[in-house]
Every structure is written in structure tokens, then in C-alpha cells.
Design a protein around this motif. Structure first.
Motif, short mmCIF file in Angstrom:
data_model
loop_
_atom_site.label_atom_id
_atom_site.label_comp_id
_atom_site.label_asym_id
_atom_site.label_seq_id
_atom_site.Cartn_x
_atom_site.Cartn_y
_atom_site.Cartn_z
N ASN A 189 31.51 50.77 29.76
CA ASN A 189 32.59 50.35 30.63
C ASN A 189 32.38 48.89 31.08
OD1 ASN A 189 34.87 52.05 31.61
ND2 ASN A 189 34.31 51.21 33.60
N PRO A 190 33.42 48.05 31.04
CA PRO A 190 33.24 46.64 31.40
C PRO A 190 32.90 46.44 32.87
CG PRO A 190 35.24 46.98 30.12
CD PRO A 190 34.75 48.33 30.52
N GLY A 191 32.37 45.26 33.20
CA GLY A 191 32.13 44.89 34.58
C GLY A 191 33.42 44.56 35.29
N CYS A 192 33.37 44.55 36.62
CA CYS A 192 34.59 44.35 37.41
C CYS A 192 35.11 42.91 37.31
CB CYS A 192 34.36 44.75 38.86
SG CYS A 192 32.91 44.00 39.63
N PHE A 193 34.24 41.90 37.53
CA PHE A 193 34.67 40.52 37.34
C PHE A 193 35.12 40.30 35.90
CE2 PHE A 193 32.04 38.75 41.04
CZ PHE A 193 33.16 38.34 41.75
N ALA A 194 34.36 40.85 34.96
CA ALA A 194 34.67 40.67 33.54
C ALA A 194 36.06 41.22 33.22
CB ALA A 194 33.62 41.34 32.68
N THR A 195 36.41 42.35 33.81
CA THR A 195 37.73 42.94 33.56
C THR A 195 38.83 42.01 34.06
OG1 THR A 195 36.90 45.21 33.65
CG2 THR A 195 39.24 44.88 34.10
N ALA A 196 38.75 41.58 35.30
CA ALA A 196 39.79 40.73 35.88
C ALA A 196 39.94 39.43 35.09
CB ALA A 196 39.46 40.43 37.34
N ILE A 197 38.83 38.83 34.70
CA ILE A 197 38.86 37.53 34.01
C ILE A 197 39.34 37.67 32.57
CG2 ILE A 197 37.39 35.65 33.18
CD1 ILE A 197 35.69 36.16 35.77
N GLN A 198 38.84 38.67 31.86
CA GLN A 198 39.24 38.84 30.46
C GLN A 198 40.73 39.17 30.34
OE1 GLN A 198 35.69 40.67 27.91
NE2 GLN A 198 35.83 41.63 29.91
N LEU A 199 41.25 40.01 31.22
CA LEU A 199 42.67 40.34 31.16
C LEU A 199 43.53 39.09 31.36
CD1 LEU A 199 42.76 43.76 33.06
CD2 LEU A 199 42.89 43.36 30.59
N ALA A 200 43.00 38.11 32.08
CA ALA A 200 43.73 36.86 32.28
C ALA A 200 43.68 35.93 31.08
CB ALA A 200 43.16 36.13 33.51
N LEU A 201 42.77 36.20 30.12
CA LEU A 201 42.56 35.27 29.02
C LEU A 201 42.83 35.84 27.63
CD1 LEU A 201 39.25 33.64 30.32
CD2 LEU A 201 41.52 32.60 30.31
N LEU A 202 42.91 37.16 27.50
CA LEU A 202 43.09 37.77 26.18
C LEU A 202 44.30 37.21 25.41
CD1 LEU A 202 42.31 41.55 26.88
CD2 LEU A 202 40.80 39.85 25.82
N PHE A 218 52.03 36.33 27.16
CA PHE A 218 51.45 37.38 27.99
C PHE A 218 52.31 38.64 27.96
CE2 PHE A 218 48.62 34.16 29.34
CZ PHE A 218 47.59 34.75 30.08
N GLU A 219 53.61 38.48 28.06
CA GLU A 219 54.49 39.65 28.02
C GLU A 219 54.37 40.38 26.70
OE1 GLU A 219 58.53 38.47 29.12
OE2 GLU A 219 58.20 39.63 30.96
N ASN A 220 54.30 39.65 25.59
CA ASN A 220 54.17 40.28 24.27
C ASN A 220 52.83 40.99 24.14
OD1 ASN A 220 56.69 39.41 23.42
ND2 ASN A 220 55.90 37.52 22.53
N TYR A 221 51.76 40.36 24.62
CA TYR A 221 50.44 40.96 24.49
C TYR A 221 50.35 42.27 25.28
CZ TYR A 221 45.38 41.36 24.11
OH TYR A 221 44.11 41.82 23.83
N TYR A 222 50.94 42.30 26.47
CA TYR A 222 50.80 43.45 27.35
C TYR A 222 52.02 44.37 27.36
CZ TYR A 222 46.53 41.34 29.14
OH TYR A 222 45.25 40.81 29.24
N GLN A 223 52.90 44.23 26.37
CA GLN A 223 54.12 45.03 26.40
C GLN A 223 53.86 46.53 26.31
OE1 GLN A 223 56.71 44.37 23.01
NE2 GLN A 223 54.99 43.85 21.67
N LYS A 224 52.74 46.93 25.71
CA LYS A 224 52.42 48.35 25.61
C LYS A 224 51.32 48.78 26.57
CE LYS A 224 53.86 48.79 20.78
NZ LYS A 224 53.45 49.19 19.39
#
Length: 324
Positions: A131-144, A245-251
Motif C-alpha cells: 500500500n502506498p504512503g500517504c504523502f506519496a499518494t497525494a503527490i503522485q495523484l497530482a502528477l500521474l 487530468f480529466e481524461n486520465y481520471y475519467q474512470k
């Protein structure tokens, strides 16, 4: 019904995990392993669960369907070395013991990195999840979405503030009320342990990623939540970035993109991540907010479990924010 066991069941993350699993329609908690609290009712430790008849136990059932490890960093490997489970048992580890690629293979187990919006297909086929770290989750979701399009060409500047629960339940100098109250401080500037998993994920999407990540973690004067601000230079206009971002997270079931201002009360007590996008003076500013105990830990762990057993992804996780 899938039988579930939790090891290291007295901390903040474990308390949230128990709360989620008690209300999950497809699982039954088989044991809550704890030497120090064996025989006590769960409500004696997690007081919000006073209504529950569950008790902590020093016994382990090796034939459960899924094992959650909520142990301190470094202790999950020790536990696995000393305990054997059936071949059907899936393991979801919430420490950082198996998150990096160099640590993912342990004994006969291959741990898959459990950032759902990064590699959902791989998670569904896995038996063991880091399971990912908490900071890592917030930051990666902003950059994927940017990494997927090979757009991370400049240095990344990150400022992220987290609540007191991010430090765990065990008391330390910086978690005492008299120190934490009316106070803000930085720690592990540019060296935080989550930088490794962030870099590996970004490199998986953008092979030539070699930009510097300047990360300043901040201790906040509040209980839970992460408010992360990430900015980088870009020639793209805001609408183009927003479309990416909308396309990446549409699902995505739990990630939402907006141009409106976001704040922590929108996500605390939920498994959601809200991403706000702005363009200012040639820089894109991405604000990412999550609950560090849910999307950053227990909630994402349950989301991973749902994928492993082919349950609807949102099962047990449709929570309303504690807004007022």
C-alpha cells in the motif's frame, strides 16, 4: 464472505481499517492480532468502536482470505518471516517494507505497488500488495497525468502539510498536544522517505524523468488530512492541462479534478482525492487534498482488497466528508 485478519491493530490506521471492514458487506473480521491488548474489546482501544463486540487476540488463523499488516516500518518483513499463511491468503501491507522495486520480492512473494490509479490491472492480478504512503499518494495523484504524457521536464516544487495522525499513535516530542497545538513545523526537508516511491512511479510512466523533486513536508496543527501544493513550469494552457487530468481520471472512482478552490474538509473521512488546477505566470499549480488515514492508508487498502477479490471498487468506501 471473505475472512480478514489485521496485525498491528491498535494504531490510528488500524482503527480506520476496522471501522471500514465492520461495515463492508463482503468481509468478516476473523482476528485482530495484538499481544499487548489480547482479550480486550476493540472499543477499549478504538473508542469510536465502543458498540463492537470484537476483541483483540494473540491467536492467528493462517487460513484467512486476506491479511492486513498495519505494523511499523521494518516490522512487516519480520512478521512474514515468523508466520506462515495458506496459499490462498492475500497480503496487503501498509508499511514501507515492500514499496520500492528493490524490496518488492521477498521470500516467494512479489509485492505489487498498490496505487490504484497508476496500475489497476496489475493490482487485480496480484496476491501481495504494498500500500502506498500517504504523502506519496497525494503527490503522485497530482502528477500521474503529466508523467503519462512525458511533460515533467522541469523541477517539481512540493509543499505538503499533514495532520497529527500522520505521525502515528505512539507519543513523541512533536505529537504532544502542548507542542503541536498552535504550532507548525517542517521535517525531513528534501529527504522524506516517500520520495523513493514517487520517483519510481514517475519513471515508470515517463522513462526519461530526471527532474529534481524539491519536497517540504510540514506538520500541521490539525488531526487528519494532507494538503499538498505542487508547481512546475509549463507552456501548456490551463484548459489543455485540465483536459489531460480529466481524461486520465475519467474512470477513477475516487479522484476528482476541478478549477474551484479545494480544502481539507471536503475530503476528511472519505477515500476521495480532490485535485485543483491553476495556471499562474507560466506555472501550473496543482493542489491535492486527501485524508491521510483513508485514501492515504486504510481506505486505499480496502480499495485494493476490492480489486483483488473483484468486488465493486467503491464497496465499503462511499463515505461522506465530515464537513461541519
Amino acid at each position: 464472505m471473505k475472512k480478514v485478519g489485521i496485525v498491528g491493530s491498535s494504531g490510528y490506521v488500524a482503527g480506520e481499517l476496522i471501522r471500514l471492514l465492520i461495515n463492508h458487506p463482503n468481509v468478516e473480521i476473523d482476528f485482530l492480532f495484538s499481544h499487548s491488548n489480547s482479550g480486550k474489546k476493540v472499543g477499549e482501544i478504538h473508542q469510536d468502536l465502543l458498540f463492537s463486540d470484537l476483541k483483540f487476540s494473540s491467536e492467528i488463523n493462517p487460513n484467512i482470505d486476506v491479511l492486513f499488516l498495519c505494523l511499523g516500518h521494518g516490522n512487516s518483513k519480520k512478521f512474514i518471516e515468523n508466520h506462515t499463511f495458506s496459499k490462498q491468503t492475500k497480503i496487503i501491507d501498509l508499511s514501507n517494507d515492500f514499496r520500492l522495486k528493490e524490496d518488492a520480492f521477498f521470500q516467494d512473494k512479489n509485492f505489487v505497488y498498490g496505487l490504484v490509479d497508476f496500475q489497476k490491472k496489475e493490482i487485480k492480478k496480484a496476491d501481495f500488495i504494498a500500500n502506498p504512503g500517504c504523502f506519496a499518494t497525494a503527490i503522485q495523484l497530482a502528477l500521474l497525468p503529466l508523467a503519462e504524457k512525458n511533460l515533467l521536464k522541469k523541477d517539481l516544487h512540493i509543499h505538503a502539510i499533514t495532520g497529527a495522525t500522520g505521525a502515528g499513535q505512539k507519543l513523541s516530542e512533536t505529537s504532544h498536544f502542548s507542542w503541536r497545538n498552535n504550532n507548525v513545523s517542517s521535517y525531513k526537508a528534501f529527504t522524506h522517505q516517500h520520495l523513493g516511491e514517487i520517483s519510481e512511479t514517475l519513471n515508470s510512466l515517463q522513462k526519461d524523468f530526471d527532474s529534481k523533486i524539491h519536497f517540504l513536508p510540514i506538520r500541521g496543527d490539525f488531526t487528519r488530512g494532507i494538503f499538498a501544493s505542487i508547481y512546475l513550469e509549463t507552456d501548456l494552457e490551463l484548459d489543455a492541462v485540465f483536459s489531460l487530468f480529466e481524461n486520465y481520471y475519467q474512470k477513477s472512482e475516487f479522484v476528482f479534478v476541478t478549477k474551484q478552490k479545494v480544502h481539507l474538509k471536503q475530503v476528511v473521512n472519505t477515500n476521495n482525492c480532490f485535485l485543483q488546477l491553476e495556471k499562474i505566470d507560466g506555472k501550473i499549480l496543482i493542489t491535492s487534498v486527501i485524508d491521510n488515514l483513508l485514501k492515504g492508508a486504510a481506505g486505499q487498502a480496502v480499495q485494493n482488497m476490492n480489486l483483488l477479490f473483484d468486488f465493486p471498487e467503491k464497496t465499503g468506501l462511499e463515505l461522506k466528508a465530515t464537513y461541519f
